[in-house]
Design a protein around this motif. Structure first.
Motif: not given
Length: 323
Positions: A68-85
């Motif tokens: 969800v957080l990755l999706h929101l960040a891609r949509q321009g919502v100002p939330t930090p996306a989780p780091v991908v391992a």
């Protein structure tokens, strides 16, 4: 709250090594929030990251939230996306609990006195951007763990509270929640909602010693779920517009901001009063039954908010908000 999970130095170092970021130099527990354990991690070279250890969600739930957080960040919502391992995952296990790593975001939380109509309008627009972004493809959320039926059942824990004042409310709270559950409308605009956008879940950029005008990050999507947009708007109004009483200038500004991104529909208006009362009931119940009191979050504040909304009444609330 307490740091509920305390990983060893070796566990923390091993966790960081799974990411292409560098080596861990220091880890500091953060005494904040009421649900999860948080750490600030310092890496060599000075980079800083935020580690969230999920205390209530299982691995599947944590991974879904990360999507969800990755999706929101891609949509321009100002939330930090989780780091991908390195292996492509966004969540991993540490000390037997699911966890995710996020970039550290510098910012300031606003105290109630600092909430201006300008800031409130910005928050209202941010809430609507979440609604516009919608559910992440392949990670659609359900109605969550704070639906009316769950909250009605949770009143058993209210009855067992160590607070005698709270114990007396167990029956009335259950009756109010069961009544709402029976008549809640599901034919209104709905989708992904944050569900918990309080002041301590918004970081602001610091432009000067006394001015914060841009949102740096929306935080803590732990309570995100599928629900009416009117509910999310109501939670935001109740949490940002109430000091010692309801500040209608701030409340109207939140609505203006929300409408600037997603104009309210008839269904939003028709259920806003009921969803506001439900929001007040929800946070009364959960603050009695979780660890919120340990971080100064008094459940009585939401009894006061419910009283304020009910005094306005259904039509009076809409009129007060300029709707």
């Amino acid at each position: 709250m307490a740091i509920l999970t305390v990983p060893t130095e070796e566990q923390l170092a091993s966790f960081v090594e799974a990411y292409p970021l560098g080596s861990l130099t220091e880890a500091t527990g953060i005494e904040a929030g009421t649900v999860n354990t948080s750490y600030a991690l310092e890496l060599d070279g000075g980079a800083r990251y935020f580690l969230r250890i999920y205390e209530e969600q299982d691995a599947r739930g944590a991974a879904r939230e990360a999507e969800v957080l990755l999706h929101l960040a891609r949509q321009g919502v100002p939330t930090p996306a989780p780091v991908v391992a390195r292996d492509g995952t966004t969540t991993r296990s540490i000390a037997g609990k699911p966890a995710a790593l996020f970039p550290w975001v510098e910012g300031r939380m606003l105290c109630q006195r600092a909430v201006t109509p300008e800031a409130a309008e910005t928050v209202g627009a941010a809430v609507a951007r979440i609604h516009r972004a919608g559910h992440a493809p392949g990670a659609r959320l359900d109605e969550g763990r704070f639906d009316p039926a769950h909250l009605a059942a949770r009143c058993e824990r209210v009855a067992a509270s160590r607070d005698p004042e709270a114990q007396k409310l167990a029956g009335p709270l259950r009756a109010a929640m069961e009544d709402f559950a029976a008549r809640r409308r599901h034919d209104v605009p709905r989708g992904l909602v944050h569900g918990d956008l309080f002041r301590d879940n918004v970081l602001w950029t610091v432009e000067s010693s006394d001015r914060c005008s841009r949102i740096a990050a929306l935080l803590d999507f732990e309570s995100a779920h599928d629900g009416p947009f009117a509910y999310d708007l109501a939670v935001t109004i109740l949490s940002w517009s109430y000091g010692s009483q309801l500040d209608l200038d701030v409340a109207r500004a939140i609505v203006r901001g929300d409408q600037s991104v997603r104009p309210l529909e008839a269904g939003d208006r028709e259920v806003l009063y009921d969803e506001a009362v439900f929001a007040a009931l929800r946070f009364t119940i959960t603050r009695i039954t979780d660890d919120a009191i340990r971080v100064g979050k008094r459940w009585q504040r939401f009894v006061e908010r419910r009283d304020a909304i009910e005094r306005l009444g259904r039509r009076g609330l809409l009129e007060a908000l300029g709707l």
